[in-house]
Scaffold this active site. Structure first.
Site, mmCIF file in Angstrom:
data_model
loop_
_atom_site.group_PDB
_atom_site.id
_atom_site.type_symbol
_atom_site.label_atom_id
_atom_site.label_comp_id
_atom_site.label_asym_id
_atom_site.label_seq_id
_atom_site.Cartn_x
_atom_site.Cartn_y
_atom_site.Cartn_z
ATOM 1 N N GLY A 1 1.114 0.197 -8.622
ATOM 2 C CA GLY A 1 0.213 1.341 -8.800
ATOM 3 C C GLY A 1 0.561 2.420 -7.781
ATOM 4 N N SER B 1 0.247 5.365 -4.816
ATOM 5 C CA SER B 1 -0.229 5.302 -3.439
ATOM 6 C C SER B 1 -1.736 5.568 -3.403
ATOM 7 C CB SER B 1 0.513 6.347 -2.599
ATOM 8 O OG SER B 1 0.039 6.327 -1.278
ATOM 9 N N GLY B 2 -2.452 4.743 -2.702
ATOM 10 C CA GLY B 2 -3.897 4.912 -2.573
ATOM 11 C C GLY B 2 -4.697 4.286 -3.696
ATOM 12 N N GLY C 1 -5.084 1.138 -4.344
ATOM 13 C CA GLY C 1 -5.857 -0.020 -3.866
ATOM 14 C C GLY C 1 -5.068 -1.319 -3.807
ATOM 15 N N SER D 1 6.180 0.166 -6.515
ATOM 16 C CA SER D 1 7.101 -0.310 -7.565
ATOM 17 C C SER D 1 6.991 0.533 -8.832
ATOM 18 C CB SER D 1 6.904 -1.807 -7.851
ATOM 19 O OG SER D 1 5.556 -2.209 -7.907
HETATM 20 N N1 ATP Z 1 -11.683 -0.966 -6.808
HETATM 21 C C1 ATP Z 1 -10.977 -0.722 -5.713
HETATM 22 N N2 ATP Z 1 -9.918 -1.493 -5.392
HETATM 23 C C2 ATP Z 1 -9.196 -1.239 -4.289
HETATM 24 N N3 ATP Z 1 -9.412 -0.223 -3.420
HETATM 25 C C3 ATP Z 1 -10.468 0.588 -3.693
HETATM 26 C C4 ATP Z 1 -11.281 0.375 -4.839
HETATM 27 N N4 ATP Z 1 -12.227 1.332 -4.860
HETATM 28 C C5 ATP Z 1 -12.013 2.093 -3.791
HETATM 29 N N5 ATP Z 1 -10.961 1.672 -3.058
HETATM 30 C C6 ATP Z 1 -10.464 2.317 -1.829
HETATM 31 O O1 ATP Z 1 -9.218 2.920 -2.146
HETATM 32 C C7 ATP Z 1 -8.354 2.886 -1.025
HETATM 33 C C8 ATP Z 1 -7.052 2.185 -1.424
HETATM 34 O O2 ATP Z 1 -6.132 2.229 -0.352
HETATM 35 P P1 ATP Z 1 -4.917 1.214 -0.215
HETATM 36 O O3 ATP Z 1 -4.323 1.430 1.124
HETATM 37 O O4 ATP Z 1 -5.358 -0.154 -0.567
HETATM 38 O O5 ATP Z 1 -3.933 1.744 -1.354
HETATM 39 P P2 ATP Z 1 -2.433 1.289 -1.685
HETATM 40 O O6 ATP Z 1 -2.384 1.169 -3.161
HETATM 41 O O7 ATP Z 1 -2.056 0.123 -0.869
HETATM 42 O O8 ATP Z 1 -1.591 2.578 -1.265
HETATM 43 P P3 ATP Z 1 -0.087 2.665 -0.668
HETATM 44 O O9 ATP Z 1 0.848 2.513 -1.844
HETATM 45 O O10 ATP Z 1 -0.011 4.048 -0.111
HETATM 46 O O11 ATP Z 1 0.085 1.621 0.368
HETATM 47 C C9 ATP Z 1 -9.090 2.169 0.081
HETATM 48 O O12 ATP Z 1 -9.674 3.134 0.909
HETATM 49 C C10 ATP Z 1 -10.149 1.375 -0.684
HETATM 50 O O13 ATP Z 1 -11.289 1.115 0.071
#
Ligand code: ATP
Ligand code: MG
Length: 181
Positions: free
Chosen positions: A11, A13-14, A16, A85
């Site tokens: 998914g 960036s950001g 989750g 990915s």
């Molecule tokens: N249903 C959900 N699942 C996961 N995270 C959520 C959800 N709802 C809100 N969030 C929030 O969204 C943000 C997701 O950030 P996270 O660092 O996990 O993203 P990521 O996909 O790992 O991004 P990156 O690819 O940049 O590392 C967090 O602040 C989290 O609290």
């Protein structure tokens, strides 16, 4: 010993991925599984140090993560990958090397991602200061047939975690817990 498998989060960036990877890892460890989390950010500081964000380098990074996940999975570990990915083909290549693979697509609207902007990168990318940023100036190819799609724009992380555990149980990747939350 329970059977290993790879749980692959993909998914933007950001969306989750890391949040859910860590939550599910904690839960699975509490249930007695052996678990390793391979987080894209961390992998890029050692295993993939020096790689950039061209398609070629992104694919190399994913192949490396997939390779290690497979080594772990076939030794009874639940390997959890959390990496953008963005390219379908290399994700499918990694899947094809696995005996047991669960792809969780963490979907989130761009509006919501920009609003969250966990790392402040969307602001920069939208201002044209970041080249090759996934979802803004670089492609993201969603999975066509993931084991699960998680809509993180409309669910809390705890709700997403519950759905993920249900799906892992329903598909037989982990055994059902007696008590339903
Ligand atoms: N249903 C959900 N699942 C996961 N995270 C959520 C959800 N709802 C809100 N969030 C929030 O969204 C943000 C997701 O950030 P996270 O660092 O996990 O993203 P990521 O996909 O790992 O991004 P990156 O690819 O940049 O590392 C967090 O602040 C989290 O609290
Ligand atoms: Mg992350």
């Amino acid at each position: 010993m329970s059977k290993g498998f790879t749980l692959w989060f993909t998914g933007m960036s950001g969306a989750g991925k890391s949040t859910l990877a860590n939550l599910v890892a904690e839960e699975l460890r509490a249930r007695g599984h052996r678990v390793e989390v391979l987080d894209g950010d961390e992998i890029r500081t050692h295993l993939s140090k020096g790689l950039g964000f061209s398609k070629e380098d992104r694919d190399t990074n994913i192949r490396r993560i997939g390779y290690v996940c497979n080594l772990l999975a076939r030794n009874g570990v639940i390997a959890i990958a959390a990496a953008i990915s963005p390219y379908r083909e290399v994700r499918d290549e990694v899947r094809s090397q696995h005996e047991r693979f669960f792809e969780a697509y963490v979907e989130c609207s761009l509006d919501k991602l920009v609003e969250r902007d966990v790392k402040g990168l969307y602001k920069k990318a939208l201002a044209g200061e970041l080249k090759g940023f996934t979802g803004v100036s670089d492609p993201y190819e969603p999975p066509l047939n993931p084991e699960l799609t998680i809509s993180s724009s409309s669910e809390t992380a705890q709700e997403s975690l519950a759905k993920l555990l249900d799906s892992l149980e329903a598909r037989g990747y982990i055994s059902r817990q007696g008590v339903k939350r």
